[in-house]
Design an enzyme around this catalytic site. Structure first.
Site, mmCIF file in Angstrom:
data_model
loop_
_atom_site.group_PDB
_atom_site.id
_atom_site.type_symbol
_atom_site.label_atom_id
_atom_site.label_comp_id
_atom_site.label_asym_id
_atom_site.label_seq_id
_atom_site.Cartn_x
_atom_site.Cartn_y
_atom_site.Cartn_z
ATOM 1 N N LEU A 116 19.210 52.097 35.876
ATOM 2 C CA LEU A 116 19.198 53.550 36.026
ATOM 3 C C LEU A 116 17.891 54.192 35.564
ATOM 4 O O LEU A 116 17.841 55.389 35.335
ATOM 5 C CB LEU A 116 20.379 54.180 35.274
ATOM 6 C CG LEU A 116 21.759 53.905 35.872
ATOM 7 C CD1 LEU A 116 22.852 54.495 34.991
ATOM 8 C CD2 LEU A 116 21.866 54.466 37.273
ATOM 9 N N CYS A 134 20.332 51.680 27.007
ATOM 10 C CA CYS A 134 21.184 52.641 27.722
ATOM 11 C C CYS A 134 22.466 51.991 28.238
ATOM 12 O O CYS A 134 23.546 52.538 28.070
ATOM 13 C CB CYS A 134 20.429 53.262 28.890
ATOM 14 S SG CYS A 134 18.940 54.153 28.390
ATOM 15 N N HIS A 135 22.328 50.810 28.872
ATOM 16 C CA HIS A 135 23.506 50.163 29.457
ATOM 17 C C HIS A 135 23.565 48.673 29.181
ATOM 18 O O HIS A 135 24.390 47.971 29.744
ATOM 19 C CB HIS A 135 23.560 50.434 30.967
ATOM 20 C CG HIS A 135 23.650 51.892 31.274
ATOM 21 N ND1 HIS A 135 22.546 52.621 31.622
ATOM 22 C CD2 HIS A 135 24.698 52.755 31.227
ATOM 23 C CE1 HIS A 135 22.912 53.895 31.805
ATOM 24 N NE2 HIS A 135 24.203 53.994 31.575
ATOM 25 N N GLY A 136 22.654 48.151 28.375
ATOM 26 C CA GLY A 136 22.749 46.777 27.919
ATOM 27 C C GLY A 136 22.140 45.702 28.800
ATOM 28 O O GLY A 136 22.615 44.574 28.796
#
Length: 170
Positions: A116, A134-136
């Protein structure tokens, strides 16, 4: 009898009017087309030269290019060996380290997570490369996605070595 029609003044006026009209149309269209070209400030951002003489093995510098962070890492021999020893079957987006780094010692890539668009952290994660908090997403020492939601490896921009101490990006 001759089949040739004599030239008339009307033919001359028609040809002259057409020529003047074509030149006038070109004069009107040219500025509209020319204004679509990028201006000097955009052209200046198209490439950047980076002095890498002070980067020590194992360190990464971040520079801005086209408004995006670019990671330039001087890899140690251990990092190079680690990146080259990975089996292609283990990779989410298979890509050889040799195809990502023109010079094995230097890794240049756009520092944006392909999930992202966050900026990953250096020297973090499960593979000693980059980690996007942010999301790993976890990236290895070649910037390849190894774990997490990111679908692709971090992008390698067009770059070249100007000399031993300078890289030109773009």
């Amino acid at each position: 009898m001759s089949d040739k029609k004599p030239k008339k003044r009307r033919d001359f006026l028609f040809t002259a009017t057409t020529a003047v009209g074509a030149v006038g149309a070109a004069a009107v269209v040219w500025p509209m087309v020319d204004q679509m070209n990028p201006d000097a400030s955009v052209k200046a951002l198209a490439s950047t030269e980076v002095d890498i003489s002070s980067v020590q093995p194992g360190n990464t510098i971040t520079v801005l290019w086209r408004g995006k962070p670019v990671f330039i890492r001087r890899r140690t021999q251990e990092e190079i060996d680690e990146a080259r020893s990975v089996k292609m079957e283990e990779l989410i987006h298979p890509e050889k380290d040799e195809d990502r780094a023109k010079n094995p010692e230097w890794l240049v890539m756009i520092g944006v997570c392909t999930h992202l668009g966050c900026v990953p952290l250096n020297d973090k994660g499960d593979y000693n490369g980059w980690f996007c908090p942010c999301h790993g997403s976890h990236y290895d020492t070649s910037g390849r996605i190894r774990k997490g939601p990111a679908p692709w490896n971090m992008e390698v921009p067009k770059y070249e070595f100007v000399n031993a101490n300078t890289i030109k990006i773009g």
